[in-house]
Design a protein around this motif. Structure first.
Motif, mmCIF file in Angstrom:
data_model
loop_
_atom_site.group_PDB
_atom_site.id
_atom_site.type_symbol
_atom_site.label_atom_id
_atom_site.label_comp_id
_atom_site.label_asym_id
_atom_site.label_seq_id
_atom_site.Cartn_x
_atom_site.Cartn_y
_atom_site.Cartn_z
ATOM 1 N N GLN A 11 -3.911 2.624 -4.169
ATOM 2 C CA GLN A 11 -2.699 3.549 -3.960
ATOM 3 C C GLN A 11 -1.783 2.717 -2.777
ATOM 4 O OE1 GLN A 11 -2.766 7.574 -3.942
ATOM 5 N NE2 GLN A 11 -2.740 7.438 -5.903
ATOM 6 N N PHE A 15 1.858 1.528 -2.872
ATOM 7 C CA PHE A 15 2.800 1.648 -2.130
ATOM 8 C C PHE A 15 3.426 1.027 -1.147
ATOM 9 C CE2 PHE A 15 2.612 2.641 2.465
ATOM 10 C CZ PHE A 15 3.677 3.115 2.874
ATOM 11 N N LEU A 16 2.606 -0.192 -0.708
ATOM 12 C CA LEU A 16 3.211 -1.397 -0.174
ATOM 13 C C LEU A 16 4.259 -2.117 -1.020
ATOM 14 C CD1 LEU A 16 0.279 -2.830 1.961
ATOM 15 C CD2 LEU A 16 2.326 -1.616 2.653
ATOM 16 N N ARG A 17 3.866 -2.198 -2.320
ATOM 17 C CA ARG A 17 4.668 -3.006 -3.235
ATOM 18 C C ARG A 17 5.759 -2.063 -3.228
ATOM 19 N NH1 ARG A 17 5.384 -6.286 -5.911
ATOM 20 N NH2 ARG A 17 4.901 -6.057 -8.125
ATOM 21 N N ALA A 18 5.922 -0.787 -3.445
ATOM 22 C CA ALA A 18 7.037 0.043 -3.330
ATOM 23 C C ALA A 18 8.052 -0.286 -2.366
ATOM 24 C CB ALA A 18 6.704 1.305 -3.471
ATOM 25 N N PRO A 52 2.759 -0.764 -9.824
ATOM 26 C CA PRO A 52 2.889 0.137 -8.591
ATOM 27 C C PRO A 52 3.323 1.641 -9.205
ATOM 28 C CG PRO A 52 4.342 -1.655 -8.327
ATOM 29 C CD PRO A 52 3.577 -1.945 -9.644
ATOM 30 N N ALA A 53 4.071 1.561 -10.369
ATOM 31 C CA ALA A 53 4.500 3.004 -10.846
ATOM 32 C C ALA A 53 3.372 3.610 -11.288
ATOM 33 C CB ALA A 53 5.791 2.754 -11.854
ATOM 34 N N LEU A 70 0.902 4.710 -8.224
ATOM 35 C CA LEU A 70 1.260 5.608 -7.256
ATOM 36 C C LEU A 70 1.096 7.048 -7.751
ATOM 37 C CD1 LEU A 70 4.636 3.913 -5.930
ATOM 38 C CD2 LEU A 70 2.643 4.645 -4.689
#
Ligand SMILES: Nc1ncnc2c1ncn2[C@@H]1O[C@H](COP(=O)(O)OP(=O)(O)OP(=O)(O)O)[C@@H](O)[C@H]1O
Ligand SMILES: [Mg+2]
Lengths: 222, 832
Positions: free
Chosen positions: B281, B285-288, B380-381, B384
């Motif tokens: 996660q 989140f870092l990718r987001a 990521p989607a 998350l």
């Protein structure tokens, strides 16, 4: 600031209909739009599409005049880094960083000098009334406080667009109102465009406009 | 990126100190062992090479013969040839030092020939000793290392032994050219011949060719003068032969170190894999937040590289420490006896140090490679979403597993490369890979079988195994490799030890053994001595045993000629052929397995052995197993040897006692008769016990490394369960809400830990058996040219497996304990 035209998304190519299609949306700088809709209609998916975390099937997304549909993964990542801010329902505050470090995280990714990053994170924490706890650890904070840290983090790097997916979903109603107020105020102050997904009518009412997502597109909520 | 790299990635190593410390320790251990082995052998080989160059001096060609020597008429013949500018005759003797443990290498040299060929060996008289003292009998000149080791100064007396007689030599000066690392003595050649009872014999002649004479040409034209068993070699070729002797041994130790390093890389892999699963996660989140795929991958690889670098640097420091310690304790040959008489010095070598630190980094990066790739591939989607469970990929990989197994099977059939079983080691690696790749499939199969249990804990554990096999696989995989290696070594060592014990029983049929020195040194027993022992009360019969070192050709290292009583079927540990064979025109010889591998000989072949300056033809009547001489040995019956060669000396004496005779009393009588400083007598039981003790000692390092590998594997289970328990706090909180007691959750964890370990142990044992087969049939056979009978220590392995599973259960439970100490309410609400 943000212009969306005829956006369509479908997960299952064999499905008879798209999850949603014909989505049009304009959000001006300093404006906050709330999106409501039934569970499973695709609100989170729409936000993910705006952020490039989910691909779109057709349509266009323009941010600050730049076309984003079709950008590759890395280009979108770099764009998110500088132009996007996020507030999540589950906060996603890293437990092993102090509050100030959590807020400074977007600045680290942008290679902002250490001193400046610290200063700007400090200022942002002051903005959400947590200046005194800058060096505190997240595990000591309540949910409302954590979400205030998240708001500071979403805005510290002066993004053009702030996306918030049910930012108050994990908070009790009293705290939710205060946090939401803070979020809207901060976004307007920063001159960013804000898109907020929520289930709460009370929350939606505080936004500048409220739109309802259906499979056919976005329509103003009466 | 740098601040993010430091705080998000590198700092995460500090947040899981146990896993990090273990990975570091494993890498450091692998690097240290590899570097230490290399440093020690480099230093020893270096010093060894120096010794050879010292002896070779400025010579262009060397004439080398059997240890027993060759006629010095050859020297005169060679010196007279026009191709030869200068010739220097040498008699090299490994002198037994009565009353001391070791021996001293003494070079009998013609002092007038040394300046032209081997100037570094020139003896220099001490103060007050005459100019021409070196020509006098009864004098010896010691190199600095020799005088330091023996504690002798000029004027002191050194006792040396020839046969069973003691002689006194006066230390009369030094050999300053020998350098600090060479322990040797120089004396006049005529005096040496007389002293060591080798009248008219030389062991080598060094030649300097006349200007303009090509070496190859001279080699061809001079070869015609040589008697059988004497070879003409370029100094480099002689050096290469000797360096080749220890190569397989060095490679074997290096491989053990490589395995330790591999375990380290594996541990990095499993801890990183679990850390990635746990941090899913966070990564999403870092990718987001805008971290690119490549940035994420770089960050994780940097974690691995940092681990590798720290481990590598620690390993380099530790390696130097280990090497220094080994030099102090066992000397430069690690106890293998290849480099006796050398005193190599340890130096810091920047290049190997750098290379080994880089190996550490490579291990760290290699271990993080797959986890980093997995993390970068995450969506990521999806990650998350709160409900997304860390999904470790655990699809069965039967095709890959079978391909690896097949590759191992093919590799195990290939021959050695330059005396090193490269393909055999590759086969071992393939078997390990196959085992790790088979684990997911085995886990899935076992999950199906386990579906029968009805108890709640069992159902929960099974559900987890079925739904998230990845975690079990990763935790189990850490065990597979270490168990496989430990089991393989256990099987190999057990087979070896039993075979050795059996071999000793065959080789030592008598009651007592008497020897004047090791077979390489200057002690021996003449006919009178043998007769004296035979006449002692209580002695029924004596059988002399003679060892000689001979050269069969110029390409290969010398082999041992073993002459002893060989009459009955049980007199040699034969693996092929017979003792009693129908009479032939030729006398019979039995060759060791190494002769088959190295010289391509077989039963029925004709073998020409140089004996007393002539080539004597033998018929190969069989092949025997020899654990004592890996360069090859030819056994012939003593009576045949004495009749053909005229050599009536013996090295060892096998003594059979009369019924009722007391072995200790007879041993004492023999020592009293021959002198306690000059002979040693041991009962067969003592010789066997000593041999097995040496065997066990030489495998001690292996045992320790095995234990380290297993501990590391176990620690891998502990850390992975600690990590999982932290990640599953919410689940446990929920179970507590449902009414589970802490004890029950503890048992659940113990059950899961035991399951993971049992799977790893089961697959590891199977792989271990396969690796053991390769070690016995391929690696040992090709490295040392001896066979052994496979023997699986089933009881020991079963106990080992049970203890391991129990320890894993305990480790998993302990690791989960701290996770369960939190109040259930907090755990459920907690997001992290
Ligand atoms: N990766 C995916 N693959 C297939 N289907 C998906 C995927 N992600 C989401 N969906 C489906 O798309 C639909 C929309 O999901 P989404 O999470 O956007 O809904 P939502 O409007 O945010 O709902 P909620 O209000 O409950 O959060 C759901 O039916 C979901 O199951
Ligand atoms: Mg949603």
């Amino acid at each position: 600031m943000l212009e969306i035209r005829r956006l369509a998304k479908r997960f299952d190519p064999a499905a008879p209909a798209a999850l949603f299609e014909g989505v049009d949306l304009d959000v001006a700088a300093g404006e906050c739009v709330a999106i409501v809709g039934e569970s499973g209609v695709g609100k989170s998916t729409l936000l993910n599409c705006l952020a490039g975390l989910e691909s779109v099937d057709s349509g266009s997304i323009r941010l600050e005049g730049r076309e984003l549909a079709g950008l590759d993964d890395d280009a979108f990542a770099r764009l998110r880094r500088s132009r996007y801010g996020f507030v999540f329902q589950a906060f996603h505050i890293l437990p092993h960083l102090t509050l100030a470090q959590n807020v400074a995280l977007p600045l680290w990714l942008l290679d902002v000098a250490e001193g400046e990053a610290r200063e700007r994170a400090g200022a942002m924490l002051a903005r959400v009334d947590l200046a005194a706890r800058a060096d505190d650890w997240p595990r000591h904070l309540s949910g409302g406080e954590l979400q205030r840290v998240a708001i500071a983090r979403a805005l510290v790097h002066r993004p053009a667009l702030v996306l918030a997916d049910e930012p108050t979903g994990n908070l009790d109603p009293g705290r939710a109102a205060a946090v939401l107020e803070l979020l809207l105020e901060a976004v307007r102050e920063a001159g960013a465009a804000g898109v907020l997904v929520t289930h709460s009518a009370a929350a939606a009412a505080r936004a500048d406009r409220v739109l309802r997502l259906t499979a056919g597109g976005l329509a103003p909520e009466p | 990126m740098s601040a993010a790299l430091r705080r998000l990635f590198l700092a995460s190593l500090r947040r899981r100190p146990l896993a990090t410390a273990l990975s570091l320790a494993a890498i450091a251990l692998g690097v240290a062992l590899g570097l230490a082995v290399q440093l020690i052998h480099d230093a020893a080989l270096d010093e060894f090479g120096r010794g050879l160059r010292l002896l070779a001096g400025e010579s262009d060609l060397q004439v080398l013969g059997p240890r027993g020597g060759f006629d010095d008429a050859l020297y005169l013949a060679l010196a007279a040839r026009p191709e030869v500018a200068e010739a220097s005759p040498l008699l090299e003797v490994q002198a037994r030092l009565p009353g001391r443990d070791g021996s001293l290498r003494i070079l009998g040299a013609d002092i007038f020939r040394l300046p032209g060929v081997q100037p570094a060996l020139l003896p220099v008289p001490a103060e007050g000793v005459g100019q021409f003292a070196a020509l006098e009998a009864g004098r010896i000149f010691l190199s600095a290392a020799a005088s330091a080791e023996l504690g002798l100064a000029p004027g002191n007396v050194l006792a040396v032994q020839s046969g069973v007689v003691e002689h006194a030599l006066t230390v009369s000066g030094g050999v300053p050219g020998a350098g600090a690392g060479q322990a040797l003595g120089v004396m006049d050649i005529a005096a040496a011949q007389q002293l060591f009872d080798r009248p008219g014999l030389l062991t080598r002649i060094d030649l300097r060719l006349a200007p303009g004479v090509a070496r190859e040409e001279a080699r061809r034209s001079l070869a015609a003068l040589l008697p059988p068993g004497v070879e003409l070699l370029a100094p480099e070729a002689a050096a290469a032969q000797v360096a080749g002797l220890s190569r397989a041994y060095r490679v074997n130790l290096g491989m053990l170190a490589a395995i330790a390093l591999l375990t380290g890389a594996f541990l990095v892999f499993s801890t990183q894999m679990l850390a990635v699963a746990r941090r899913r996660q966070e990564f999403a989140f870092l990718r987001a937040l805008g971290l690119e795929r490549s940035g994420l991958k770089r960050g994780l690889l940097a974690e691995g590289a940092a681990l590798g670098l720290l481990g590598g640097l620690g390993g380099v420091a530790l390696g130097h420490g280990l090497a220094a310690l080994a030099f102090r304790l066992v000397g430069g040959d690690l106890g293998a006896g290849f480099f006796e008489g050398l005193r190599p010095a340890l130096r810091f070598e920047p290049l190997p140090a750098l290379a080994y630190a880089a190996l550490g980094v490579a291990a760290g990066v290699a271990g993080s490679w797959v986890p980093a790739r997995d993390a970068a591939a995450l969506v990521p989607a999806r990650a998350l979403r709160a409900a997304d469970e860390a999904g470790l990929d655990a699809r069965p990989r039967w095709v890959a597993a079978f391909s690896c197994a097949l590759a191992a099977a093919v590799l195990s059939r290939l021959p050695a490369l330059g005396g090193v079983p490269v393909a055999g080691y590759a086969a071992v690696a393939c078997i390990l890979a196959a085992a790790v790749l088979a684990l997911p499939g085995v886990t899935a199969a076992v999950a199906r079988v386990l579906a029968r249990g009805r108890a709640v804990l069992w159902r929960l554990a099974h559900a987890r195994l079925a739904a998230a096999p990845g975690q079990t696989v990763v935790a189990g995989a850490a065990v597979v490799a270490s168990v496989a290696l430990a089991a393989a070594m256990a099987i190999m060592v057990n087979s070896f030890r039993l075979s050795l014990d059996d071999w000793l029983a065959r080789m030592l049929p008598a009651d007592l053994y008497l020897q004047a020195s090791s077979s390489a040194a200057s002690g021996y027993l003449d006919e009178d001595t043998v007769a004296a022992v035979a006449a002692l009360p209580g002695v029924a019969a004596v059988e002399p045993i003679r060892f000689e070192q001979i050269r069969l050709d110029g390409q290969r290292a010398p082999v041992t000629l073993l002459a002893r009583t060989i009459r009955a079927e049980g007199d040699l540990p034969l693996v092929e052929g017979h003792i009693a064979v129908p009479p032939d025109d030729l006398p019979q010889a039995w060759i060791s397995e190494a002769m088959v591998d190295l010289f391509g000989l077989a039963t029925g072949d004709e073998l020409a052995v140089p004996m007393a300056g002539r080539l004597q033809r033998f018929r190969v009547a069989g092949v025997w197993r020899d654990y004592a001489r890996q360069h090859g040995a030819v056994a012939v019956d003593l009576a045949v040897y004495q009749a053909l060669g005229g050599d009536h000396r013996a090295n060892d004496l096998a003594i059979r006692l009369r019924p009722g005779a007391d072995p200790a009393a007879v041993a004492q009588a023999a020592v009293a008769a021959l002198g306690e400083r000059t002979v040693r007598v041991a009962t067969t039981g003592e010789v066997r016990a000593r041999s097995l003790e040496i065997f066990d000692r030489s495998f001690l390092v292996t045992y320790l490394m095995e234990a380290a590998a297993v501990l590391i594997g176990l620690a891998g289970i502990a850390t992975s369960f600690a990590a999982l328990a932290t990640a599953r706090r919410r689940e446990f909180g929920m179970l507590r809400h449902l009414g589970f007691t802490r004890g029950e959750i503890g048992r659940l964890l113990a059950l899961e830990g035991a399951l993971a370990a049992a799977l790893g142990v089961a697959v590891g044992l199977a792989a271990g058996a396969a690796v053991a087969w390769v070690l016995v049939e391929v690696v040992n056979r090709q490295s040392f040219h001896w066979s052994m009978d496979m023997s699986v220590p089933a009881g020991g392995l079963a106990l080992f497996a049970a203890v391991l599973v129990a320890l894993a259960a305990l480790a998993a439970r302990l690791a989960g304990a701290h996770a369960m100490r939190r109040p259930a309410v907090l755990a459920v609400r907690e997001d992290w």
